[in-house]
Each structure stands twice: as C-alpha cells, then as structure tokens.
Design a protein around this motif. Structure first.
Motif, PDB file in Angstrom:
ATOM      1  N   UNK A 429     -27.680  52.773  28.796  1.00 19.14           N
ATOM      2  CA  UNK A 429     -27.346  53.027  27.390  1.00 19.14           C
ATOM      3  C   UNK A 429     -25.839  52.879  27.178  1.00 19.14           C
ATOM      4  N   UNK A 430     -25.048  53.369  28.157  1.00 18.90           N
ATOM      5  CA  UNK A 430     -23.582  53.236  28.070  1.00 18.90           C
ATOM      6  C   UNK A 430     -23.176  51.767  27.981  1.00 18.90           C
ATOM      7  N   UNK A 431     -23.797  50.952  28.832  1.00 17.05           N
ATOM      8  CA  UNK A 431     -23.482  49.512  28.846  1.00 17.05           C
ATOM      9  C   UNK A 431     -23.860  48.882  27.506  1.00 17.05           C
ATOM     10  N   UNK A 432     -25.035  49.257  26.976  1.00 23.43           N
ATOM     11  CA  UNK A 432     -25.468  48.718  25.680  1.00 23.43           C
ATOM     12  C   UNK A 432     -24.488  49.132  24.573  1.00 23.43           C
ATOM     13  N   UNK A 433     -24.063  50.396  24.611  1.00 25.69           N
ATOM     14  CA  UNK A 433     -23.113  50.881  23.593  1.00 25.69           C
ATOM     15  C   UNK A 433     -21.810  50.092  23.654  1.00 25.69           C
ATOM     16  N   UNK A 434     -21.326  49.851  24.888  1.00 31.70           N
ATOM     17  CA  UNK A 434     -20.080  49.079  25.062  1.00 31.70           C
ATOM     18  C   UNK A 434     -20.232  47.679  24.486  1.00 31.70           C
ATOM     19  N   UNK A 435     -21.391  47.060  24.788  1.00 34.72           N
ATOM     20  CA  UNK A 435     -21.644  45.692  24.300  1.00 34.72           C
ATOM     21  C   UNK A 435     -21.659  45.669  22.775  1.00 34.72           C
ATOM     22  N   UNK A 436     -22.275  46.715  22.167  1.00 30.99           N
ATOM     23  CA  UNK A 436     -22.342  46.780  20.702  1.00 30.99           C
ATOM     24  C   UNK A 436     -20.941  46.913  20.120  1.00 30.99           C
ATOM     25  N   UNK A 437     -20.103  47.726  20.792  1.00 37.52           N
ATOM     26  CA  UNK A 437     -18.715  47.905  20.301  1.00 37.52           C
ATOM     27  C   UNK A 437     -17.969  46.581  20.355  1.00 37.52           C
ATOM     28  N   UNK A 438     -18.121  45.868  21.484  1.00 40.04           N
ATOM     29  CA  UNK A 438     -17.442  44.563  21.659  1.00 40.04           C
ATOM     30  C   UNK A 438     -17.895  43.584  20.569  1.00 40.04           C
ATOM     31  N   UNK A 439     -19.222  43.598  20.289  1.00 38.70           N
ATOM     32  CA  UNK A 439     -19.765  42.681  19.289  1.00 38.70           C
ATOM     33  C   UNK A 439     -19.184  42.999  17.899  1.00 38.70           C
ATOM     34  N   UNK A 440     -19.065  44.319  17.614  1.00 37.38           N
ATOM     35  CA  UNK A 440     -18.540  44.728  16.313  1.00 37.38           C
ATOM     36  C   UNK A 440     -17.085  44.302  16.150  1.00 37.38           C
ATOM     37  N   UNK A 441     -16.341  44.310  17.285  1.00 37.69           N
ATOM     38  CA  UNK A 441     -14.918  43.928  17.238  1.00 37.69           C
ATOM     39  C   UNK A 441     -14.768  42.441  16.986  1.00 37.69           C
ATOM     40  N   UNK A 442     -15.695  41.647  17.578  1.00 39.91           N
ATOM     41  CA  UNK A 442     -15.557  40.182  17.535  1.00 39.91           C
ATOM     42  C   UNK A 442     -15.752  39.629  16.115  1.00 39.91           C
TER      43      UNK A 442
END
Ligand code: SF4
Ligand code: SF4
Length: 442
Positions: A429-442
């Motif tokens: 879940x932590x990894x998924x959350x990080x990926x979502x944050x990165x996607x939101x930044x991009x």
C-alpha cells in the motif's frame, strides 16, 4: 501433463467439515446491505434513495470507468443509503433494503433460449456480463467484462480455476458437484467470446466427486479438458495455476495474457451462465461457512448483502468465535464487526475458536530461510521484511514486494511467527501511495 510449481505448503485441509454438505438455499434475511464497492475499481453511485421500492435484480448502483453495477438481491423498500461496515475493515456507502419477502423479480430479467444465446456476438455477451455486475468471485473481484475484453485475440488458453486450495473452503467443490452442466456451459460461452476451440477446468485431486461429475458431463466434442492437479497450496493462485496447467511462467509484474492465458474462477463461470442464459445479475452466491467451533458447517446459497452474523447463527457455534475471517485461514481477512454484509467476492466465512490463538512475545527472525524455500513466487520474504523495517520504499521495491501474492506460505512456515504477510500488505500500500503521489506531481 501437470507441472508442479516451486514452493508451496501443505496446511491441514479441513475440507471434511463441509465438502459433503449439499448447498442449502439460505432464506433471504429481513434486511440486506448492498455496498456500492464490491469490486476493484471505481465505486458505484447509488441509483435509488430512501423510501424507493426495488425489485429483485434491479440495478441500484453504477458508475463510469472501471466499474460494474450492483443490484438488489431482494425486493422491498430502501431503508437507508448510508455508510456501513464492510469486509475491507472500512465503511462503504451502502443501500440498505428492507425485504418484503415477495421476491418480486425485476421485469428486465428474461431468460434466453439456446437459439437466442447462439445468436449473440462476443461483444453482446461481454456487455451482458458487464450489466450483470460480474466480478472475479474467488476473491479478486476484478470486473470480468474487462478481463474478457482484454483477452480477446490475445490468448490461446482459457482455464477455469476450480482449484480451491484454501483450507476449509468447499463452495466451488459443491458447485462442480451440483451444477457441472452450468459450469461447462459457462466455459463454452467464455470460449466463444475468446474465439477458442479448447478450454481447461483445473481442479485439485482432493475433490474426487467433483472431478467425476465434471467428467461425466463432458462430451469429447466439447474440447474441454479436466486437469486434475496434485493438492498443494496455493495451487489456486492464478500464476501458479497457469504454470501447473501449461508450464508457462507469467513474468514479474505481468498479466496472464502475457503468456497467452486467461483464468476465471469457477463461481464466476457459473455467474456468466446465469447472466447469459437466465438474464440474472450477480445477486447471490455460494458461501462456505465453516470452522472448528461451528455446530454444523454449511455451504449456503446466500443473497448478496446478508450479514456474517446471520450466516454464523445459521450454523450455530459451540463456543464464542475467537476469530472470524472473510475467506480462508491462509488469505482471509479478519473481521471485527460481524454485521458486515456478504459481498460478491466472499466465498467463505471461516469461524475459528480460541485454540487457534497464539501469542508471540518475541517475533525476531531466526534467519532459518524456511520462508524462502516455500515462497511460490521465488521471492526472499526474509529480505523483504528487512526492507520494510528500513522504511525505504526504494528498498522495498528492489526486493520485489509488489510480486508478493499474499498467499501466506511464508508466515505459515515461519517458526518465529514473524508477521510477514501483514508487513507485505502494508508495504504494498505504501508503494502504491508513493506511485499515486508521483503521478499527481507529473
Ligand atoms: S506471502 Fe508473498 S512472500 Fe510470502 S510466500 Fe506468499 S508470495 Fe511469497
Ligand atoms: S522463516 Fe521466519 S525466522 Fe525463518 S528466515 Fe524467514 S522470517 Fe526469518
């Protein structure tokens, strides 16, 4: 020829509690709670409001995108549309229906003749399956119409997963024994959608009566093979099943279609039959209610939305349940509120007594390496757990935590009772959350 996947374990099967119990129709309860989220993807938006009258099988929630609709499993009056406890441990917006016990069927539901079914195109069948709200009923709850659409033209092998390798669970076993002809007809529909002449039903050798019934209902011209596999947990996991039947290995992070395969759970296959032939959406399913404190474990055909409490009471218990799981003891999710409703992905409720309690004061790793020997994904659970303790998402990813299928073999075999799977679930879940944050930044 069956292939044997790497690793795995042989937990006590405990199928004897319910495997010989004929499926009983559970009488529809006075109240059903239908969550708007019972699948992977966007939750449904309610299509009804408090005070509305609904019929059995009426669509009461839907949404755009990756979503399947939900339907009323009884006829009656909408008592509330509100957040209710859910098997995921959270609360989910749900439609609460007061049953009028009239079973008034939705007028849109109509049976099709064989001629009408034969005339359906692949896309029409996919649309019917979508509208019927069908998802992976082995627990995965991925929308079936999306899986089918994604597999058209990309796969040469379809496998019905009747493995049911989790201890205690016998719902698919009973389905194969009691309605093999519908399961086979469902597989033929999938074969037609995917344009395949052959199909497989994979089942473990600890279900001899189910194997007999399937074989007895097959004709040579059907092009369907029953693959009887030696019982080993987690034989029913998608990637392990594909390897066992075809010898093909799904690559890390890949989907079954990457090796030309599509896998559908046995109950899902029967739900496809119900939708296409009977016009019936997914409003009920077989649930095994079993465990060592139940007076009479049962396989029950249950309206979606029936509470766990009602089903446990229907079996009686000799002592107060210590642990109640949605699913089996290896992959099931412990429940804290037994008012949670039965949803589409619940194939079992496992009710265990205090003798299953174990307290671990010191769960430090002994570095014995047993978890590595049993991991069917060829991962290094001990190193994965170490990376969680380091709290570094990069390190977790480097140790392939996302490849973990949460089968529980490592935790089952660990002599130090290290809470491995729990740690892996949180890390994913932590990894998924990080990926979502990165996607939101991009
Ligand atoms: S839970 Fe994950 S790490 Fe543990 S054995 Fe299963 S796949 Fe391997
Ligand atoms: S099985 Fe348990 S004790 Fe042994 S190496 Fe793995 S985590 Fe450590």
């Amino acid at each position: 020829m069956a292939f044997s996947f790497f690793g795995g374990v042989h937990p006590e099967e405990n199928k004897w509690y319910a495997c010989d119990k004929q499926t009983q129709i559970y009488p529809s309860p006075d109240i059903v709670v239908i969550p708007m989220s019972q699948h992977i993807g966007a939750p449904c938006k309610p299509l009804v409001k408090k005070g509305d009258l609904v019929t059995m099988g009426q669509k009461i929630g839907d949404n755009q995108g990756l979503c399947v609709p939900v339907h009323a499993s009884v006829s009656g009056k909408v008592k509330a549309v509100e957040a209710r406890a859910h098997t995921s441990g959270t609360t989910v917006l749900s439609v609460v229906i007061e049953n009028d016990h009239q079973d008034t069927l939705c007028p849109d539901i109509r049976k099709r003749t064989q001629e009408q079914v034969d005339a359906l195109t692949a896309q029409e069948m996919v649309d019917i399956i979508h509208e019927a709200g069908i998802v992976g009923m082995g627990g995965a709850t991925f929308p079936t119409h999306v899986k089918l659409s994604g597999a058209i033209g990309k796969v040469d092998t379809v496998i019905i997963n009747a493995g049911e390798c989790e201890p205690y669970i016998t719902a698919d076993d009973r389905l194969c024994q009691e309605e093999p002809e519908k399961l086979i007809a469902g597989l033929k529909l999938i074969m037609k959608i995917l344009g395949l002449k052959e199909g497989h039903i994979a089942i473990e050798d600890n279900k001899p009566q189910a194997v007999r019934m399937l074989k007895a209902n097959l004709a040579a011209s059907d092009g369907i093979h029953v693959d009887v596999l030696p019982a080993k947990y987690p034989q029913g996991a998608e990637k392990q099943l594909i390897y066992a039947v075809t010898g093909r290995e799904v690559p890390s992070g890949g989907l079954p279609a990457a090796v030309g395969c599509a896998v559908f759970n046995a109950a899902t296959c029967k739900a496809i039959y119900d939708a296409v032939y009977d016009g019936m959406p997914l409003i009920r399913r077989i649930v095994t209610v079993s465990g060592d404190v139940l007076m009479e474990p049962k396989n029950l055909l249950v309206p979606i939305g029936t509470s766990f409490n009602d089903l446990i009471d229907a079996c009686g218990h000799s002592e107060y349940p210590y642990k109640v799981l949605s699913g089996g003891p290896m992959m099931g999710v412990a429940q804290y509120d037994l008012n949670v409703p039965t949803i589409k992905g619940v194939n079992a409720i496992t009710v265990l007594g205090r003798r299953n309690a174990y307290a671990v004061e010191d769960s430090r790793c002994l570095r014995c390496g047993k978890c590595i020997e049993v991991c069917p994904m060829k991962l290094m659970p001990v190193l994965m757990y170490k990376s969680i303790q380091s709290n570094s998402v990069e390190e977790m990813k480097a140790n392939n935590i996302m490849d973990c299928i949460e089968c529980g073999c490592c935790a089952y075999t660990c002599p130090a009772s290290v809470p491995l799977v729990l740690g892996f679930r949180v890390a994913k879940q932590l990894i998924r959350n990080e990926a979502a944050k990165e996607k939101a930044k991009a």
